[in-house]
Design an enzyme around this catalytic site. Structure first.
Site, PDB file in Angstrom:
ATOM      1  N   HIS A  41       0.824  -1.222   0.000  1.00 13.58           N
ATOM      2  CA  HIS A  41       0.000   0.000   0.000  1.00 13.58           C
ATOM      3  C   HIS A  41       0.855   1.267   0.000  1.00 13.58           C
ATOM      4  O   HIS A  41       0.492   2.286   0.596  1.00 13.58           O
ATOM      5  CB  HIS A  41      -0.953   0.027   1.200  1.00 13.58           C
ATOM      6  CG  HIS A  41      -1.970  -1.077   1.207  1.00 13.58           C
ATOM      7  ND1 HIS A  41      -3.148  -1.006   0.510  1.00 13.58           N
ATOM      8  CD2 HIS A  41      -1.970  -2.288   1.807  1.00 13.58           C
ATOM      9  CE1 HIS A  41      -3.843  -2.124   0.699  1.00 13.58           C
ATOM     10  NE2 HIS A  41      -3.142  -2.919   1.468  1.00 13.58           N
ATOM     11  N   ASN A  70     -10.385  -2.938   1.421  1.00 18.72           N
ATOM     12  CA  ASN A  70     -10.021  -2.916   0.005  1.00 18.72           C
ATOM     13  C   ASN A  70     -11.241  -2.559  -0.833  1.00 18.72           C
ATOM     14  O   ASN A  70     -12.364  -2.460  -0.314  1.00 18.72           O
ATOM     15  CB  ASN A  70      -9.481  -4.286  -0.444  1.00 18.72           C
ATOM     16  CG  ASN A  70      -8.121  -4.603   0.133  1.00 18.72           C
ATOM     17  OD1 ASN A  70      -7.318  -3.704   0.384  1.00 18.72           O
ATOM     18  ND2 ASN A  70      -7.846  -5.872   0.360  1.00 18.72           N
ATOM     19  N   TYR A 127       0.389  -4.839  11.206  1.00 16.37           N
ATOM     20  CA  TYR A 127       0.238  -3.424  10.860  1.00 16.37           C
ATOM     21  C   TYR A 127       0.924  -2.525  11.879  1.00 16.37           C
ATOM     22  O   TYR A 127       1.666  -1.611  11.515  1.00 16.37           O
ATOM     23  CB  TYR A 127      -1.244  -3.063  10.729  1.00 16.37           C
ATOM     24  CG  TYR A 127      -1.823  -3.410   9.382  1.00 16.37           C
ATOM     25  CD1 TYR A 127      -2.299  -2.430   8.529  1.00 16.37           C
ATOM     26  CD2 TYR A 127      -1.893  -4.726   8.942  1.00 16.37           C
ATOM     27  CE1 TYR A 127      -2.819  -2.738   7.276  1.00 16.37           C
ATOM     28  CE2 TYR A 127      -2.404  -5.053   7.700  1.00 16.37           C
ATOM     29  CZ  TYR A 127      -2.873  -4.048   6.871  1.00 16.37           C
ATOM     30  OH  TYR A 127      -3.379  -4.377   5.641  1.00 16.37           O
TER      31      TYR A 127
END
Length: 508
Positions: free
Chosen positions: A75, A148, A359
């Site tokens: 990303h 997404n 993350y």
């Protein structure tokens, strides 16, 4: 050659200057002292050496050398904007999360759109999955959904995720992307990828605009209501601008002319007051339904059929502000699915379980251990026992940094404790490869019932284009894979490959 249109994204500096016509500001160093001469270093005469005591020049170079941080591994390429979420329907029967507490409530939020595989300098219009992440600034802290623009994903176990991204990135020897052999080798060996592969090569593989695509949480979460009852849930946000896509040919043409096509489109729309919006929905599945489901409800390669689990309207999200500075508010923003507020919990979703760690760990690597203290990431208040480290902004004054204590340090929250479900767990700990579950039923529904004939034709053409450069062995495996979805599907891919091969032979 096409002449670029002069729009808001081009004229941003002109607009800034108009707003600051009467401002008289002196240049300062990074630590705020006035600068006597910006454009000349301190030298011994005209041709003499630069003095080490030129603290201003050295400060500039030192800062310049550190202007970039590591880009995201995944990303990396993206755009961001800010706005609000407004509740339009009551779902307190399902969750006690404060963001949904009453109809009409507005919660400030940030959104980041992105490409999954492309790096920071990639054209916007490359065929790829688009990330669509949401950050809610609630009174109970930050709530993030890392979604997404597709409702399913390629793999279902997070341990497979690095392998997937490796085959979508550059070949480690040639440094060329895509490497068609890597791509098709992995996809045909892991048949769980079939459902998402169809969407990837469909029209929706290249959105026409970030504003004109839907968003999906993909992962399965859990809701807990004020009585402690929990249900599983999925999140959807559907574009009020409608859906628009680009053909492969148009995407390549636009990417060569304007690689910032999507970023520019979003910036200009918000600047001109054409605020994009999405209607927010949930799907609900009870634990009893999950236990009896004919498909794994925690499998990210599967959708929950809307006929069985209808979309429940919740609210509306609106984007009405562009970033003031891209680096500060978009490059430094960090989304983390582990950022959950009371009333929202994880589920046994394997991908989600891995993302709960990955993350935050990525942000600690990119932005430092105190990345959550950066303004764009920071909740309204922080009271904890973590201290110090690189990038500390909020030191919490003289509050104690240990627990328990006798000096009025923060204590456990009774409301949050009441909203934590007690989930019974049982089973033998072992590694179970779930990749061989039913990988074709939902893909078959998509191909046979959802896609129109012209959409199926473009899907086949897009697959053939990406299959052509690879080896005959991988082509045969791909044909066999898609024949499991529909026999005619595989047959048409073979015909397309043979036709393209014949055309190339004739040209040669």
């Amino acid at each position: 050659m096409a002449v670029p249109k002069r729009d808001a994204s081009f004229n941003q500096l002109l607009e800034y200057s108009k707003k600051h016509l009467t401002d008289e500001e002196s240049i300062t160093t990074t630590y705020g002292t006035p600068v006597p001469e910006k454009d000349a270093s301190l030298t011994v005469g005209y041709h003499g050496p630069v003095l080490l005591q030129d603290w201003f020049a050295i400060d500039q170079l030192a800062h310049f050398a550190r202007e970039r941080i590591p880009e995201r591994v995944v990303h990396a390429r993206g755009a961001g904007a800010f706005g609000y979420f407004e509740v339009t329907h009551d779902i307190t029967q399902y969750t006690a999360a404060c963001v949904f507490s009453e109809i009409g409530k507005k919660t400030p939020m940030a959104v980041r759109f992105s490409q999954v595989a492309g790096e920071l300098g990639y054209p916007d219009t490359v065929r790829d999955i688009r990330g669509f992440a949401l950050k809610f600034y609630t009174e109970d802290g930050i709530w993030d959904i890392t979604g997404n623009n597709q409702p399913v994903f390629f793999v279902k176990d997070f341990v497979m995720f690095p392998n997937l991204i490796h085959v979508m990135k550059r070949n480690p020897k040639t440094h060329i992307r895509p490497d068609y052999d890597m791509f098709w080798d992995f996809l045909t060996l892991r048949q769980e990828t079939t459902h998402t592969t169809l969407i990837f090569f469909s029209d929706r593989g290249i959105p026409e605009s970030f504003r004109k695509m839907h968003g999906f949480g993909v992962n399965t979460y859990a809701f807990v209501n004020s009585e402690g009852k929990f249900n599983y849930c999925k999140f959807h946000w559907l574009s009020n601008q409608g859906i628009a896509t680009l053909t492969s040919a148009d995407a390549q043409r636009i990417g060569g002319i304007d690689p910032d096509y999507h970023i520019r489109d979003l910036y200009n729309a918000i600047h001109d007051g054409d605020y994009p919006s999405w209607n927010f929905y949930i799907q609900i599945m009870s634990p009893e339904q999950a236990a009896k489901s004919e498909f794994d409800p925690f499998d990210d390669t599967k959708v929950w059929p809307h006929g069985q689990y209808p979309l429940i309207p919740v609210g509306k999200l609106v984007l009405n502000r562009n970033p003031e500075n891209y680096f500060a508010e978009v490059e430094q923003i960090g989304f983390d699915p582990a950022h959950l507020i009371p009333g929202i919990e994880p589920s046994p979703d394997r991908m989600l379980q891995g993302r709960l760690f990955a993350y935050g760990d990525t942000h600690r690597h990119r932005l430092g251990p105190n990345h959550i203290q950066l303004p764009v990431n920071c909740p309204f208040s922080i009271h904890n026992y973590e201290r110090d480290g690189w990038g500390t902004i909020h030191s919490q004054g003289g509050a104690p940094n240990y627990h328990p204590n006798s000096f009025r340090g923060p204590e456990n929250d009774k409301r949050a404790r009441a909203l934590t479900p007690h989930l019974p767990l049982n089973g033998v700990a072992k590694r179970i490869d779930s990749g061989n579950d039913d990988n074709f039923t939902q893909a078959r529904v998509l191909y046979q019932r959802v896609l129109k004939p012209d959409e199926r034709a473009r899907l086949i053409q897009n697959i053939v284009t990406w299959l052509t450069p690879t080896t005959s062995i991988l082509q045969e495996r791909a044909i066999a894979l898609f024949s499991n979805v529909d026999e005619s599907f595989g047959k048409k891919i073979r015909e397309g490959l043979n036709s393209l091969s014949l055309e190339q032979h004739v040209v040669l």
